[in-house]
Design a protein around this motif. Structure first.
Motif, PDB file in Angstrom:
ATOM      1  N   UNK A 227      -2.433 -17.301  92.964  1.00  0.00           N
ATOM      2  CA  UNK A 227      -3.307 -16.701  91.965  1.00  0.00           C
ATOM      3  C   UNK A 227      -2.494 -15.954  90.905  1.00  0.00           C
ATOM      4  N   UNK A 228      -3.000 -15.969  89.692  1.00  0.00           N
ATOM      5  CA  UNK A 228      -2.384 -15.212  88.598  1.00  0.00           C
ATOM      6  C   UNK A 228      -3.091 -13.871  88.489  1.00  0.00           C
ATOM      7  N   UNK A 229      -2.521 -12.858  89.122  1.00  0.00           N
ATOM      8  CA  UNK A 229      -3.092 -11.511  89.152  1.00  0.00           C
ATOM      9  C   UNK A 229      -2.062 -10.581  88.510  1.00  0.00           C
ATOM     10  N   UNK A 230      -2.270 -10.256  87.234  1.00  0.00           N
ATOM     11  CA  UNK A 230      -1.285  -9.489  86.490  1.00  0.00           C
ATOM     12  C   UNK A 230      -1.091  -8.087  87.062  1.00  0.00           C
ATOM     13  N   UNK A 231      -2.170  -7.467  87.549  1.00  0.00           N
ATOM     14  CA  UNK A 231      -2.045  -6.135  88.141  1.00  0.00           C
ATOM     15  C   UNK A 231      -1.141  -6.173  89.372  1.00  0.00           C
ATOM     16  N   UNK A 232      -1.359  -7.154  90.223  1.00  0.00           N
ATOM     17  CA  UNK A 232      -0.557  -7.279  91.436  1.00  0.00           C
ATOM     18  C   UNK A 232       0.874  -7.682  91.109  1.00  0.00           C
ATOM     19  N   UNK A 233       1.061  -8.542  90.129  1.00  0.00           N
ATOM     20  CA  UNK A 233       2.409  -8.972  89.735  1.00  0.00           C
ATOM     21  C   UNK A 233       3.221  -7.793  89.199  1.00  0.00           C
ATOM     22  N   UNK A 234       2.592  -6.954  88.401  1.00  0.00           N
ATOM     23  CA  UNK A 234       3.269  -5.784  87.840  1.00  0.00           C
ATOM     24  C   UNK A 234       3.672  -4.816  88.949  1.00  0.00           C
ATOM     25  N   UNK A 235       2.752  -4.573  89.895  1.00  0.00           N
ATOM     26  CA  UNK A 235       3.052  -3.668  91.001  1.00  0.00           C
ATOM     27  C   UNK A 235       4.173  -4.230  91.873  1.00  0.00           C
ATOM     28  N   UNK A 236       4.106  -5.528  92.178  1.00  0.00           N
ATOM     29  CA  UNK A 236       5.128  -6.146  93.016  1.00  0.00           C
ATOM     30  C   UNK A 236       6.510  -6.022  92.378  1.00  0.00           C
ATOM     31  N   UNK A 256      -7.854  -2.607  98.488  1.00  0.00           N
ATOM     32  CA  UNK A 256      -8.865  -1.656  98.945  1.00  0.00           C
ATOM     33  C   UNK A 256      -9.297  -0.776  97.771  1.00  0.00           C
ATOM     34  N   UNK A 257     -10.574  -0.817  97.471  1.00  0.00           N
ATOM     35  CA  UNK A 257     -11.163  -0.003  96.398  1.00  0.00           C
ATOM     36  C   UNK A 257     -10.433  -0.195  95.072  1.00  0.00           C
ATOM     37  N   UNK A 258     -10.088  -1.454  94.783  1.00  0.00           N
ATOM     38  CA  UNK A 258      -9.457  -1.768  93.506  1.00  0.00           C
ATOM     39  C   UNK A 258      -7.974  -1.489  93.422  1.00  0.00           C
ATOM     40  N   UNK A 259      -7.383  -0.998  94.508  1.00  0.00           N
ATOM     41  CA  UNK A 259      -5.946  -0.737  94.546  1.00  0.00           C
ATOM     42  C   UNK A 259      -5.285  -1.658  95.569  1.00  0.00           C
ATOM     43  N   UNK A 260      -3.982  -1.904  95.368  1.00  0.00           N
ATOM     44  CA  UNK A 260      -3.214  -2.710  96.300  1.00  0.00           C
ATOM     45  C   UNK A 260      -2.296  -1.791  97.104  1.00  0.00           C
ATOM     46  N   UNK A 261      -2.383  -1.907  98.438  1.00  0.00           N
ATOM     47  CA  UNK A 261      -1.563  -1.093  99.326  1.00  0.00           C
ATOM     48  C   UNK A 261      -0.537  -1.981 100.019  1.00  0.00           C
ATOM     49  N   UNK A 262       0.721  -1.557  99.997  1.00  0.00           N
ATOM     50  CA  UNK A 262       1.800  -2.350 100.580  1.00  0.00           C
ATOM     51  C   UNK A 262       1.770  -2.229 102.103  1.00  0.00           C
TER      52      UNK A 262
END
Length: 339
Positions: A227-236, A256-262
């Motif tokens: 998937x192309x998820x810019x928010x997740x790509x930036x965080x990663x 979870x609740x719009x945030x990505x937890x590692x």
């Protein structure tokens, strides 16, 4: 190996402590070597093979190899794709990783957790999670599904037992087991799970490929979508460049609740990166280009590519001889093998 076999001009020299193994048919040549647990002899075996075969690049693939190649990189007369980092332990120990992220202002991207060493500390830690139905217990340096347990109360355990959920454990039973060394309790996250494959070169990300994990069994991804998820790509990319400057890295997140937890870091080539290959991104080739040419190749991911995995097998004759003659890889029908 699938990725390497798709590259023209590449010769694959395989090594394993077992003579019979599932990866050998993909190799052009193969050597049986010592176990990584006999570290000195393992290093001697690798040195000999690198010199005899004039190896340009080594791909360590076991979790245990990453620390060895970090500490003893100068003893191998070849480049390797082992991560270039100030601390491997910081990446392979989740307690160290979370503390490092907290110190760098990334606390909101880690789950609620606590560490324990003894049974007494475990019981105190469980009280901090009394507001949740499930709590995750794991070794801080475990990988995949190793050492994982989902703790709950007696009612939840009996329900899970009736439903055949083997990873769920009654917290009283878990607390009765002698515990030594460092382990952790972590909040149970019920959101969507993601993995991100990435390759770093000189402190920058050459490729960042998120994957939505739809089906997982025993830590192995069976179904998923690139998937192309810019928010997740930036965080990663932020997380990856915080921990290392060069090499392959796999990160795992829960939404979870719009945030990505590692939830995990894997500084080695993971099996599920075959999904990226299916989407047109060959990470072994990226590693080759970065290591040997010094440049990141351009990539064109085929977003929304879905993978459904199945088990396959090959057969050999047990007659006391080497079951893998040199020509076996050519005779077997192997996806990705060259004509």
């Amino acid at each position: 190996m699938r990725g390497l076999r798709e590259i023209d001009g590449v010769t694959i020299i395989g090594c394993d402590r077992r003579q019979v193994n599932a990866g050998r048919p993909f190799c052009d040549r193969f050597y049986q070597i010592s176990s990584v647990h006999d570290e000195d002899q393992y290093i001697l075996d690798i040195q000999r093979i690198v010199q005899e075969e004039n190896v340009d690049l080594v791909f360590p693939s076991l979790h245990e190899e990453i620390d060895i190649y970090h500490r003893r990189r100068g003893e191998i007369p070849s480049r390797s794709i082992a991560p270039v980092t100030q601390s491997v332990n910081r990446m392979t120990d989740k307690g160290e990783a979370y503390a490092f992220m907290e110190a760098h202002g990334m606390k909101k991207h880690i789950p609620r957790y606590t560490l324990f060493h003894t049974n007494e500390e475990l019981r105190k830690a469980l009280m901090r999670f009394s507001d949740t139905r499930y709590t995750v217990a794991k070794d801080t340096n475990a990988h995949g599904a190793l050492g994982f347990a989902l703790l709950t109360d007696k009612e939840g355990y009996l329900q899970a037992l009736s439903e055949g959920k083997k990873s769920v454990v009654w917290e009283e039973d878990y607390a009765a087991i002698p515990h030594h060394g460092r382990k952790m309790l972590m909040e149970y996250l019920a959101g969507q799970e993601y993995s991100v494959d990435m390759y770093l070169h000189r402190g920058k990300a050459c490729a960042v490929i998120p994957r939505r994990r739809s089906g997982v069994a025993s830590g192995i991804v069976l179904d998923g979508v690139v998937v192309e998820d810019q928010q997740l790509m930036k965080l990663a990319e932020e997380v990856g460049t915080l921990f290392m400057t060069d090499g392959f890295l796999n990160l795992q997140f829960m939404e979870q609740d719009g945030e990505y937890l590692l939830t995990d870091l894997n500084p080695r080539f993971c099996g599920s990166q075959i999904m990226s290959l299916g989407a047109g991104v060959n990470f072994p080739e990226i590693a080759l280009r970065c290591s040997l040419d010094g440049e990141c190749p351009e990539i064109s991911p085929k977003w929304n590519t879905r993978m459904v995995r199945y088990r396959d097998q090959f057969f050999m004759e047990e007659n006391g001889k080497d079951p893998f003659p040199e020509q076996l890889a050519e005779n077997l029908s192997i996806p990705g093998s060259k004509e």
